[in-house]
Every structure is written in C-alpha cells, then in structure tokens.
Write an enzyme that holds these catalytic residues in place. Structure first.
Site, short mmCIF file in Angstrom:
data_model
loop_
_atom_site.label_atom_id
_atom_site.label_comp_id
_atom_site.label_asym_id
_atom_site.label_seq_id
_atom_site.Cartn_x
_atom_site.Cartn_y
_atom_site.Cartn_z
CG ASP A 166 38.93 31.76 42.50
OD1 ASP A 166 39.10 30.90 41.58
OD2 ASP A 166 37.49 32.57 42.52
CG HIS A 194 33.40 31.58 41.39
ND1 HIS A 194 35.52 31.22 41.73
CD2 HIS A 194 33.58 30.63 41.38
CE1 HIS A 194 35.24 30.20 41.67
NE2 HIS A 194 34.00 29.28 41.52
#
Ligand code: NAD
Ligand code: LMR
Length: 333
Positions: A166, A194
């Site tokens: 990410d 996440h």
C-alpha cells in the site's frame, strides 16, 4: 545501510508458505538472488505447500535450480508445517486463499483463519525463538493477530503483516500525479488495516526540492481520488487481471523484509502489534510508520501530529480491525 550478511557463518533459514502460488513465483527469485537479505547472505529455503500442490512445487524447485543462484544453499520442500518451520529465522506466510472479484479481504477470514491458527501453533513449537514473521495471506492483519494468539512463545514484536504494498502504491501515485521522480517522494504512511478502510496519509510527506505534500495536493483530491484509489487498488488489479496482485506483492514483501532485517534510513509502513500508540488497542496488528534498524528491530514513530481529517480515517480502520479480531476469536474458540 550495511548489506553485510546477517549470518556470516551459515545460511539464513527462510520458510515460505504457499510456495507454489503466484506471489511465491515472483518472490523466490528475489530471496534466492540476494535482493532481500543482501548480496553476501547465503539462503536456505524451506518451502511449504499443501499435499496436492507438491508436484507443482517440484517444478518451482527445478526452476530455482536452473537459475543457478550463487547464494542459494539448499531447498527443502514439505507439506508439514512443523517441518517447514523447524529452525527457521524468517517465515513468509503467503499460503492462503486469495479473494476473487466482488469480495472484501475480510470475506476470506472464515476460509483462512484455520491456516493461521495451525501455523501459529507450528511456529510456536518449531521456529527459532527469534524468528521474524511476515503475514501476507489475507486478511493479513487479522491473520497475523490469529498467528500471534497461537504462538505465545514468539515475541509479539516479531510478528508483522504486509502494508508495504500500500505504501509503494501511494508513493507511486503521488509521484505520477506531481510528475516528480519517485525517489524524491518521502514519508507517505499507511495507517490501519490492509483493506479498503486503510488510511494512506500524505500529511507528513514531502517532495525533495518542492516542499510539503500537503501544500501540493488539496484535500478534495485526497478525499475523492487519492485515498479511494489506494484503498481499492487491490480490487482494481483483480478486476483487470482476474487474479490478485503478485509481482507487486512480492516486490513489497522483499522491501519489507530487506528494510526490517538490514535497516533503512527512511520511515516505512509495517503492520505491527500496537503498543497503545495513537490510542490503538494494544496487540492489534495495525499499520504504523516505523523506524527500522539492522537486525530486525523497529520502533513505532511516536508523537506525529494528526488533524481531525486524519483521526477520522484512522478511527474507521481501527474499528474495522477490532471487529475482525472479535470475529476471528469467535470463529476459533
Ligand atoms: P495463490 O492461490 O496463487 O497461492 C496460494 C498458495 O497457498 C497455493 O499454492 C495454495 O496451495 C497454498 N496454500 C493454501 N493453504 C495452504 C496451507 N495451509 N499451507 C501452505 N500452503 C497453502 O495466491 P497468491 O496470489 O500467491 O496470494 C496468497 C495470499 O496473499 C492470498 O491470501 C492473497 O489474498 C494475499 N495477498 C496479500 C497481499 C498483501 O498486500 N497483504 C497482496 C497480495 C496478495
Ligand atoms: C492486494 O492488495 O493486491 C492484495 O491484498 C490482494 C487483494 O485481494 O486485493
């Protein structure tokens, strides 16, 4: 940072689960080729797969042999988690079912929770007491929480989950949006899960020579484009490829492990057990900005200022993790 070997007198023992899968296919050459543990560290691979995937795994082993990596000392394959984790220094937990189009990652909890319970127990009894663990299989944060729960002998500090993908996505998007070299962008952090509630935070970031990201990107762009794009990037890759990200996931695992084990001058994002920082419940596997130093040490960066905008996003992702934790414990009790 020094790329000297972590163990000069022996190979580092690295266990990779789900070793016949997509991510492993991109990751194993990075590990065996020296990108992860440095160009002088010998590596012994311990590869775990389910019984039915062992024939495919043999093909992967043949390819690893045919790469003729000078650092690759040995390869051991098994379908027994206890054997796989025996004396391992690093465990990379990829083995889990990936989501399909239209699913959230937490929809995998029921399917994957049992894997992380069993593997937590196996790590607890077999791994080196100082083993460093990265969980990648989704939902990664909650799977890491399950693993931690069932591996009480392993220092909780050593159990992490992947949110570097990410971070890489966010840095790359900032660089493309501003038309600047990626290497000039720093301090973009990922907070939380996440998942599609994660909070990619640019408020501490800058572009070398150009100034603070908060002066270069307006809140409307952040709310309407930047944050949702990063939150939903995994789903966008699945929609396009009909399979979840693998090359970029492997690359991010390599970045996470390299920086954690060998150190970095930069602050990086890792999902780690909360120590109560920023009001996050202790023990929750939460993505924070961390400082890493050689040998597998890290510290959550303390005292960052968070405005109401950031606090609002962080609360949403924390609440999601608390409810995933409760669901996981109920499933496994
Ligand atoms: P894949 O289906 O290609 O490979 C997974 C492999 O795990 C398979 O070969 C399967 O046989 C194996 N496996 C299943 N159960 C196992 C067990 N109990 N022990 C050992 N191996 C087992 O999937 P993939 O694309 O490699 O993705 C793996 C996981 O990583 C998925 O859950 C995916 O959602 C997740 N993922 C996470 C991130 C992240 O950033 N955290 C990024 C990408 C993918
Ligand atoms: C990703 O972020 O690409 C992975 O977690 C795979 C997924 O399910 O989105």
């Amino acid at each position: 940072m020094s790329e000297a070997p972590l163990f000069s007198d022996r190979p580092i023992n690295v266990c990779v689960t789900g070793a016949a899968g997509q991510i492993a296919y991109s990751l194993l050459p990075l590990i065996a080729g020296g990108k992860v543990f440095g160009p002088q560290q010998l590596v012994s691979l311990r590869l775990l797969e389910i019984e039915s995937a062992l024939p495919v795994l043999q093909g992967v082993v043949m390819e690893l042999e045919d790469c003729a990596f000078p650092l690759l000392h040995s390869i051991f394959t098994t379908s027994d988690a206890k054997e796989a984790f025996r004396s391992c220094d690093v465990a990379v937990l990829l083995g889990a079912f990936p989501r399909k189009q239209g699913m959230e990652r937490k929809d995998l909890l029921e399917k994957n929770a049992g894997i992380f319970k069993e593997q937590g127990e196996a790590l607890n009894s077999e791994a080196d007491a100082n083993v460093r663990v990265i969980v990648v299989g989704n939902p990664a944060n909650t799977n890491a929480y399950i693993l931690k729960h069932f591996a009480p002998k392993i220092p909780e500090h050593n159990i992490t989950a992947l949110t570097r993908l990410d971070q890489n996505r966010a840095v790359s998007l900032v660089a493309r949006k501003l038309g600047v070299p990626l290497s000039k962008v720093s301090d973009v952090y990922i907070w939380g899960n996440h998942s599609s509630t994660q909070y990619p935070d640019i408020f501490h970031g800058s572009v070398e020579g150009k100034g603070k990201l908060s002066d270069l990107l307006d809140k409307r762009y952040l709310e309407e484009t930047f944050i949702p794009t990063i939150q939903k990037r995994g789903a966008a890759v699945i929609a396009a490829r009909k399979m979840s990200s693998a090359m970029s996931a492997a690359n991010a695992v390599a970045d996470h492990l390299h920086d954690w084990l060998l150190g970095s001058d930069r602050i990086v994002s890792m999902s780690v057990p909360s120590d109560g920082s920023y009001g996050i419940e202790r023990g929750t596997i939460f993505s924070f900005p961390v400082r890493v130093s050689r040998g597998g040490r890290y510290e959550i960066v303390k005292g960052l200022e968070l405005d109401e905008f950031s606090k609002r996003y962080i609360k949403v992702t924390a609440d999601e993790l608390y409810s995933e934790k409760a669901e996981a414990l109920a499933l496994l009790s």
